[in-house]
Design an enzyme around this catalytic site. Structure first.
Site, PDB file in Angstrom:
ATOM      1  N   GLU A   1       0.770  -1.129  -0.184  1.00  0.00           N
ATOM      2  CA  GLU A   1       0.095  -0.193  -0.144  1.00  0.00           C
ATOM      3  C   GLU A   1       0.641   1.253   0.038  1.00  0.00           C
ATOM      4  O   GLU A   1       0.529   2.172   0.884  1.00  0.00           O
ATOM      5  CB  GLU A   1      -1.066  -0.098   1.096  1.00  0.00           C
ATOM      6  CG  GLU A   1      -0.601  -0.272   2.538  1.00  0.00           C
ATOM      7  CD  GLU A   1      -1.742  -0.400   3.461  1.00  0.00           C
ATOM      8  OE1 GLU A   1      -2.822  -1.184   3.144  1.00  0.00           O
ATOM      9  OE2 GLU A   1      -1.781  -0.095   4.551  1.00  0.00           O
TER      10      GLU A   1
ATOM     11  N   GLU B   1      -5.640  -8.150   1.004  1.00  0.00           N
ATOM     12  CA  GLU B   1      -6.168  -7.910   2.395  1.00  0.00           C
ATOM     13  C   GLU B   1      -7.615  -7.618   2.358  1.00  0.00           C
ATOM     14  O   GLU B   1      -7.914  -6.590   1.667  1.00  0.00           O
ATOM     15  CB  GLU B   1      -5.224  -6.609   3.229  1.00  0.00           C
ATOM     16  CG  GLU B   1      -3.844  -7.239   3.502  1.00  0.00           C
ATOM     17  CD  GLU B   1      -3.213  -6.094   4.045  1.00  0.00           C
ATOM     18  OE1 GLU B   1      -3.746  -5.101   4.970  1.00  0.00           O
ATOM     19  OE2 GLU B   1      -1.986  -5.948   3.976  1.00  0.00           O
TER      20      GLU B   1
END
Ligand SMILES: *[C@@H]1O[C@H](CO)[C@@H](O)[C@H](O)[C@H]1NC(C)=O
Ligand SMILES: *[C@@H]1O[C@H](CO)[C@@H](O)[C@H](O)[C@H]1NC(C)=O
Ligand SMILES: *[C@@H]1O[C@H](CO)[C@@H](O)[C@H](O)[C@H]1NC(C)=O
Ligand SMILES: *[C@@H]1O[C@H](CO)[C@@H](O)[C@H](O)[C@H]1NC(C)=O
Ligand SMILES: *[C@@H]1O[C@H](CO)[C@@H](O)[C@H](O)[C@H]1NC(C)=O
Ligand SMILES: *[C@@H]1O[C@H](CO)[C@@H](O)[C@H](O)[C@H]1NC(C)=O
Length: 538
Positions: free
Chosen positions: A215, A425
């Site tokens: 991320e 995720e």
């Protein structure tokens, strides 16, 4: 409430059975009535949530994940040096906790692999601690670090579990931060590429799925604009946590630029030196969220578009077309770096898949007035405001919005070329002292895996799904106060024993082919065939 909930679920199953034998019109009326009833008591149940694993393509990968600093422990053992995350935790920003011991996976990886087998995972997503493998970030490889990751990977492979590996998860070696301010310096590109080279060379015979930076969009904004994550840099008035160093107006753009260059340099290296022999794939994972216009106005809807361009287009447009979105270049001006022609060519097309990190949705409102101010950060440049971000910062459960994951996957499909995607995720947060009967996590997983299926059926190129997280871990902001795990870790027990939650049992049954009705999940509590899971650590 609990009684009403279970009664409703039973009712729902009975209706589902009826639906099979009834005429479509009656079906529709009944399911409408049921939805209204569910809404009335605040239970989010979609009739379409009844599915099974066999509804997914045979090669669709189901797994679960963790990351190095969050579970390994042994932070000061066998030659590992601190990362910027260690420093952040030691400064007290993770509710006073740190990853010195965490789940002690460094010593317990064999037991954990056994649990993965019992749960029925196809794959395990974990990250490598750069400062364990190459202490201080550059220089010689640490043989103990090498041995640990070889052991872990071999243990997974010999148990039939595919390793999916991330190279950087908020844990740059502190030494590189000290030497040249880490991601703010171009020097990081060479050091990251060298680290990736070591990983590909040493582990690439067995690891086929690599993600470079985890991320980067949220790492760049959280760490260099708001200062809420390591290395905790920001400048007033943009800091959420006060910091004595940083400059929110341009550092997020600069750090992100170096992440894109480091990522693409690693991909180029893999393609040139390893791909032909190793046949693996290299990607990058982005943080995504659904957007809800705060009011039903054109202004707020346009703000949602701009937020998407800023958070997702920021990485996807360079990866697809070799340059930042026009809107970002206009609004950030000289504060967003420019790619040289060579860099642009290198970044363009430098991915085999995109990892999707997704938890929730945010309200977005127009903030175009911010564009009139002269001192602007990333958010001000977007002319939009994300509301209720305390949802991420707090320790409460996420609101259920499975439509948001579909929205994200649809966006990648229509705007960003429908790349191969892994949901890297996705999961629900609960307080770490919550009951092992984590019904809310089961509901969440059922709804979101269902959304993934809906998107797949609507043409999204999704290849796999990883629940976050395999066990309750040391979380970036919450420390040990909340957890996302399928397994709970008893932190008062010196052995740090793991216990399956209801969600682990639900996932196990789903992975073994059961249909996903919630009734089944609730009855799991009484299911003695799952005793083996409980016994495995007693
Ligand atoms: C890491 O850096 C420290 C401080 O500069 C030094 O003492 C140590 O020897 C270095 N470790 C390695 C393995 O290079
Ligand atoms: C941030 O950087 C800009 C551009 O270099 C500079 O004008 C500004 O004063 C800096 N702000 C702070 C708080 O250092
Ligand atoms: C978010 O937006 C929705 C729909 O516009 C609105 O009903 C809700 O009150 C908003 N939530 C917050 C926290 O502002
Ligand atoms: C969990 O901890 C919170 C805060 O310490 C407390 O308010 C709550 O009652 C606890 N819940 C349980 C189930 O022990
Ligand atoms: C399914 O895909 C089509 C074409 O991209 C799109 O118009 C539609 O909105 C999608 N449906 C959902 C539920 O995302
Ligand atoms: C998986 O399901 C099959 C039949 O549906 C059953 O025989 C088997 O025991 C199950 N395996 C586990 C590990 O629960």
């Amino acid at each position: 409430m609990q009684y009403t909930f279970e009664a409703l679920i039973k009712l729902r199953t009975q209706i589902l059975v009826l639906l099979i034998i009834m005429k479509p019109e009656t079906c529709f009326v009944l399911s409408l009535l049921l939805s209204i009833l569910c809404l009335a008591v605040g239970v989010h149940v979609r009739v379409g949530d009844d599915y099974s694993r066999s509804d997914f393509p045979v090669d669709f990968v189901f797994g679960s994940g963790t990351s190095a600093y969050q579970v390994e422990g042994a932070a000061n053992e066998d030659g590992r040096t601190p990362s910027i995350w260690d420093t952040f935790a030691y400064a007290g920003f993770a509710r006073g906790g740190n990853g010195d011991v965490a789940c002690d996976t460094y010593h317990k990886y064999k037991e954990d692999a056994k649990l993965m087998v019992e749960t029925g995972l196809d794959a395990y997503r974990f990250s490598i601690s750069w400062s364990r493998l190459i202490p201080n970030g550059t220089g010689p490889v640490n043989p103990k670090g090498l041995q640990y990751y070889n052991n872990l990977i071999n243990e997974l492979i010999s148990n039939g579990i595919q390793p999916h590996v991330t190279l950087h998860n908020f844990d740059l070696p502190q030494a590189l931060e000290d030497d040249y301010e880490g991601w703010l310096s171009r020097d990081v590109i060479k050091d990251f590429t060298n680290y990736a080279d070591v990983c590909f060379r040493e582990f690439g015979d067995r690891v086929k799925y690599w993600a470079t930076v985890n991320e980067p969009n949220i790492f760049a904004t959280g760490s260099y604009d708001q200062g809420i994550s390591p290395p905790q840099r920001c400048s007033p008035p943009f800091c959420i946590i006060a910091s004595s160093k940083g400059n929110s107006t341009f550092e997020p753009y600069l750090a992100a630029h170096h992440m894109l260059l480091a990522h693409s340099s690693a991909v180029r290296l893999y393609r040139r030196k390893y791909r032909e022999q190793q046949h693996g794939f290299v990607g990058i994972s982005l943080y995504t969220f659904g957007t809800v216009p705060q009011t039903n106005t054109e202004k707020d809807r346009a703000a949602c578009e701009r937020i998407r361009t800023f958070y997702i287009g920021w990485f996807m447009e360079p990866l697809l077309h070799g340059d930042y979105p026009k809107l970002m270049k206009e609004n950030a001006g000289a504060r967003i770096p420019a790619f040289t022609v060579r860099e642009s060519e290198q970044v363009k097309g430098s991915f085999d898949f995109i990892g999707i990190i997704h938890y929730s949705k945010f309200n977005v409102s127009d903030n175009s007035d911010a564009l009139k101010t002269t001192v602007r950060d990333f958010n001000a440049d977007s002319g939009a405001r994300l509301l209720a971000i305390e949802d991420i910062l707090g320790d409460t459960e996420y609101p259920m919005a499975p439509w948001a994951l579909q929205e994200v996957l649809e966006t990648f499909k229509t705007l960003y070329g429908n790349p191969p995607m892994f949901i890297h995720e996705n999961g629900q947060r609960t307080a770490s002292n919550a009951s092992l009967d984590d019904v809310s996590r089961v509901e969440y997983m059922q709804a979101y895996i269902g959304s993934t299926l809906d998107s797949l059926r609507n043409g999204s190129n999704v290849k796999g799904y990883f629940v976050w997280s395999f066990m309750d871990a040391f979380e970036l902001l919450d420390g040990y106060k909340s957890g996302f795990g399928l397994y709970s870790v008893d932190r008062n027990d010196p052995e740090l024993r793991r216990y399956p939650k209801l969600s682990a049992k639900w996932y196990k049954q789903f992975l073994n082919g059961s249909r996903t009705s919630l009734v089944g999940a609730i009855e799991l509590k009484e299911d003695s065939s799952l005793a083996s899971l409980e016994n495995s650590f007693q």
